[in-house]
Design a protein around this motif. Structure first.
Motif, PDB file in Angstrom:
ATOM      1  N   PHE A 266      41.341 -31.725  39.743  1.00 12.03           N
ATOM      2  CA  PHE A 266      40.556 -31.221  38.625  1.00 12.03           C
ATOM      3  C   PHE A 266      39.793 -29.990  39.077  1.00 12.03           C
ATOM      4  O   PHE A 266      39.629 -29.725  40.273  1.00 12.03           O
ATOM      5  N   LYS A 267      39.306 -29.229  38.105  1.00  5.35           N
ATOM      6  CA  LYS A 267      38.557 -28.030  38.459  1.00  5.35           C
ATOM      7  C   LYS A 267      37.286 -27.961  37.631  1.00  5.35           C
ATOM      8  O   LYS A 267      37.198 -28.489  36.521  1.00  5.35           O
ATOM      9  N   THR A 268      36.297 -27.315  38.202  1.00  5.16           N
ATOM     10  CA  THR A 268      35.037 -27.043  37.529  1.00  5.16           C
ATOM     11  C   THR A 268      34.519 -25.709  38.048  1.00  5.16           C
ATOM     12  O   THR A 268      34.977 -25.214  39.085  1.00  5.16           O
ATOM     13  N   ARG A 269      33.586 -25.134  37.354  1.00  6.53           N
ATOM     14  CA  ARG A 269      33.089 -23.818  37.753  1.00  6.53           C
ATOM     15  C   ARG A 269      32.194 -23.941  38.998  1.00  6.53           C
ATOM     16  O   ARG A 269      31.298 -24.794  39.041  1.00  6.53           O
ATOM     17  N   PRO A 270      32.372 -23.065  39.982  1.00  3.73           N
ATOM     18  CA  PRO A 270      31.522 -23.105  41.182  1.00  3.73           C
ATOM     19  C   PRO A 270      30.038 -22.994  40.877  1.00  3.73           C
ATOM     20  O   PRO A 270      29.207 -23.533  41.623  1.00  3.73           O
TER      21      PRO A 270
END
Length: 354
Positions: free
Chosen positions: A279-283
């Motif tokens: 999954f990805k999320t904003r840094p």
């Protein structure tokens, strides 16, 4: 003819069976992770009374009450010596290994053919043999048909909140997924003194049951036309203090992380995803001082910590009876699987003596 082998090497012992609990782990590993060798004697979390011990076992004796655990604690590796980890190098869960560590052999057979072990416990049997590091000695006064549920999911959810998320008194906690593990996480938040415990689930039928575990509010993502993390942020003036994710769904993991408040919010991932999931999320979510953590078995060291969890129950700090919704005889074990697959109930106790 089924044959059970007594302990014949150091650091092994045999255990006589009384009662057991069926958990989602069995179905999960059959569907996704159980590879390699068959036939397997499954079962991972049932309480036992020690029948005999092998050479070198000094802290257990026949008659002791113990909880077998799917992940062990050897006491000697780096992880066991660390106060921050319960990921034992020697006895960490291994679904591919079907034999004893000492000699690479199984202790079960039928008509001369080997039956292999499962996660070091193999408790769906009247007797089993396990490594001494894979059990926790507990208070003999504790009722085994209650504390049996502490060997897996209940401790996982409870510890995820108490040991990892660590909500303070008066804080706001969101629990994603209101199955047994999620309800145990809510129970942990209740014990910690959280003032708001928000249950998040797609099944509205779970909301009423969750009130027994401390949930004060409920959110069904299907009832909103915006991401649930935004809904939670609006409900809590910028985000919850702590969140615990108990589904294994990667989109839910993102929501659990992004719903915590900047500056101090902590999200804990408990649910087990598919091996290749990502999954990805904003840094910037991290740069704004949100914290994302993971946990395995609620960060409890099995031998060192489970006895104290049992004592929480004995001291009436922890309520276990409300987790147990069904009981069946061993001959009706398929009913227990049906309950679990249908999402009916929380935990089902299976009795060999019924």
């Amino acid at each position: 003819m089924f044959t059970f082998g007594k302990p014949r090497a150091k650091l092994h012992y045999s255990l006589v069976y009384l009662v057991m609990k069926l958990g989602a782990r069995h179905i999960f590993y059959f569907k996704q992770h159980l590879h390699g060798i068959y036939v397997r004697l499954v079962g991972s979390v049932e309480p036992r009374i020690v029948d005999s011990v092998g050479e070198g076992v000094t802290h257990l004796k026949p008659g002791d009450h113990v909880l077998p655990v799917f992940t062990g604690e050897c006491g000697n590796c780096r992880h066991c010596k660390s106060k921050e980890s319960n990921m034992c190098d020697l006895l960490r869960i291994n679904t591919d290994r079907g034999v004893m560590l000492s000699d690479g052999k199984t202790r079960f057979s039928i008509n001369g053919k080997p039956i292999y072990h499962f996660v070091g416990t193999s408790t769906f049997s009247e007797y089993t043999v396990a490594h001494v590091g894979s059990v926790a000695k507990i208070n003999p006064a504790a009722p085994l048909d209650k504390v049996c549920i502490l060997s897996c999911g209940i401790s996982t959810g409870l510890g995820a909140t108490l040991n990892v998320a660590k909500p303070t008194k008066g804080s706001t906690v969101a629990i994603f997924g209101l199955g047994a593990v999620g309800l145990a996480a809510a129970e942990g938040a209740r014990i910690a003194g959280a003032s708001r415990i928000i249950g998040v689930d797609l099944n509205p039928n779970r909301f009423e049951e969750a009130k027994k575990f401390g949930c004060t509010e409920f959110v069904n993502p299907k009832d909103h036309n915006k991401p649930v993390q935004e809904v939670l942020a609006e409900m809590t003036d910028g985000g919850v203090d702590r969140s615990v994710e108990c589904t294994g769904n990667i989109n839910t993991m993102i929501s659990a992380f992004e719903c915590v408040h900047d500056g101090w919010g902590v999200a804990v991932l408990v649910g087990v995803p598919n091996r290749d999931d990502a999954f990805k999320t904003r840094p910037v979510n991290f740069l704004n001082e949100r914290t994302l953590k993971g946990t395995f078995f609620g960060n409890y060291k099995p031998r060192s910590d489970l006895p104290s969890v049992v004592e929480k129950y004995m001291n009436k700090e922890l309520e276990l009876e409300k987790f147990i919704t069904h009981q069946v005889a061993f001959r009706d074990i398929n009913k227990a699987f049906d309950y679990m697959l249908a999402g009916e109930g929380i935990r089902c106790i299976i009795r060999m003596d019924a």
